[in-house]
Every structure is written in structure tokens, then in C-alpha cells.
Motif scaffolding. Structure first.
Motif, PDB file in Angstrom:
ATOM      1  N   ARG A  62       1.011   4.220  -2.894  1.00  0.00           N
ATOM      2  CA  ARG A  62       0.813   5.620  -2.553  1.00  0.00           C
ATOM      3  C   ARG A  62       1.977   6.476  -3.073  1.00  0.00           C
ATOM      4  O   ARG A  62       1.772   7.554  -3.622  1.00  0.00           O
ATOM      5  N   GLN A  63       3.215   5.986  -2.919  1.00  0.00           N
ATOM      6  CA  GLN A  63       4.378   6.722  -3.411  1.00  0.00           C
ATOM      7  C   GLN A  63       4.358   6.830  -4.930  1.00  0.00           C
ATOM      8  O   GLN A  63       4.709   7.879  -5.489  1.00  0.00           O
ATOM      9  N   MET A  64       3.958   5.767  -5.615  1.00  0.00           N
ATOM     10  CA  MET A  64       3.908   5.776  -7.085  1.00  0.00           C
ATOM     11  C   MET A  64       2.891   6.808  -7.569  1.00  0.00           C
ATOM     12  O   MET A  64       3.150   7.548  -8.520  1.00  0.00           O
ATOM     13  N   ARG A  65       1.698   6.866  -6.919  1.00  0.00           N
ATOM     14  CA  ARG A  65       0.667   7.831  -7.311  1.00  0.00           C
ATOM     15  C   ARG A  65       1.171   9.264  -7.098  1.00  0.00           C
ATOM     16  O   ARG A  65       0.976  10.129  -7.948  1.00  0.00           O
ATOM     17  N   GLU A  80       0.835  -1.202   0.000  1.00  0.00           N
ATOM     18  CA  GLU A  80       0.000   0.000   0.000  1.00  0.00           C
ATOM     19  C   GLU A  80       0.875   1.259   0.000  1.00  0.00           C
ATOM     20  O   GLU A  80       0.576   2.243  -0.681  1.00  0.00           O
ATOM     21  N   GLU A  81       1.961   1.220   0.748  1.00  0.00           N
ATOM     22  CA  GLU A  81       2.884   2.350   0.807  1.00  0.00           C
ATOM     23  C   GLU A  81       3.527   2.577  -0.574  1.00  0.00           C
ATOM     24  O   GLU A  81       3.666   3.712  -1.026  1.00  0.00           O
ATOM     25  N   ILE A  82       3.912   1.509  -1.226  1.00  0.00           N
ATOM     26  CA  ILE A  82       4.524   1.607  -2.554  1.00  0.00           C
ATOM     27  C   ILE A  82       3.533   2.228  -3.534  1.00  0.00           C
ATOM     28  O   ILE A  82       3.889   3.114  -4.321  1.00  0.00           O
TER      29      ILE A  82
END
Length: 159
Positions: free
Chosen positions: A24-27, A20-22
């Protein structure tokens, strides 16, 4: 047996990123790429950022993108065109060249003073020359006297 022997491994355990963190960072990264001025909100800042992007055509990798580096050794040398080179401009002399020119000038000054007899060495040379001249004159007088004496003796012996 564990990696570090009997006592165990001293290093950190492996950490896995949360999916989920990955995401969010990509978005967030995609939003920044699509709207570079979205966070700043003003049109002036958008113009500044676009001019910055143009000046930085080289893509920075690793830590370079995070930290501004002012290392004069890393500046790439830009070659100048022949038309841009100013031949008439005075060229900066290197330290060695300046010292060499200075040395030649001081030598010329010294030789000029030496020829005029104003240096210590010139005075000593002139004094030595004067002494030598006196000695030579005295030696010449003695030779003349001896020659005259011999001639007088020869004249007496012939009579």
C-alpha cells in the motif's frame, strides 16, 4: 541462555512489517511521483510545486526531507563570476579593522591637542619645561657671576 543473562533481554522484540502495508505504501509513493499535484488539485499549486522541485535540485536524504532546516552554517557557498563581482562597492570592515582605524584616529586627535597644549599631559610637560628653563637660567647666572668673580680676583692678583 538468553541474551540479557538470567533476567532476560530488556530491549523490544523484533517487529516485522505487514506485506500488505508495504504494498500500500509503495502504491501511494508511485502515485505521488507520477502525479505530484494530484493531492492539491489546483493548477497554481502544480506550478508552485514544480518551481520548488527546480529550486531543490539536491535530493534530500533521511530526516532532511521531512524537516525544513534553516541552518546558516549548512548553506553552500556559491562562487561568483569575475563579471558579477562589484569592485566599486564599499567593503564591510571587520571588527578588528574598525577598532584599529578608530584607535589611529583617536591617537591623531590626541597628538593634535597635545601639540596645541590642550591636554593634561601637555600642560604638565610645559610646566616642567618652564621649571627647567628657570633652573638653567639661574645656573647660567651663577656661572657668569662666578666667572666674573674669578676674573676680578685674577685681575687683583696680577696688580
Amino acid at each position: 541462555m538468553p541474551r540479557g543473562g538470567k533476567k532476560g533481554h530488556k530491549g523490544r522484540g523484533k517487529q516485522f512489517s505487514n506485506p500488505e502495508e508495504i504494498d500500500r505504501q509503495m502504491r501511494a509513493q508511485k502515485e505521488l511521483e507520477e502525479n505530484p499535484g494530484a493531492e492539491k488539485g489546483s493548477s497554481e499549486s502544480e506550478e508552485e510545486s514544480s518551481s520548488d522541485d527546480e529550486s531543490e535540485t539536491k535530493k534530500r536524504s533521511g530526516v532532511e526531507g521531512l524537516i525544513e532546516i534553516e541552518n546558516p552554517n549548512r548553506v553552500s557557498q556559491k562562487s561568483k563570476k569575475v563579471a558579477e563581482v562589484d569592485v566599486s562597492a564599499p567593503r564591510e570592515l571587520s571588527r578588528r579593522e574598525r577598532e584599529e582605524i578608530e584607535k589611529q584616529k583617536s591617537k591623531e586627535r590626541y597628538m593634535k591637542l597635545h601639540m596645541e597644549g590642550k591636554t593634561e599631559q601637555a600642560r604638565a610637560d610645559l610646566a616642567r619645561l618652564a621649571i627647567i628653563k628657570k633652573q638653567r637660567e639661574e645656573a647660567a647666572k651663577k656661572r657668569d657671576e662666578l666667572r666674573k668673580e674669578k676674573e676680578a680676583e685674577e685681575a687683583k692678583s696680577k696688580r
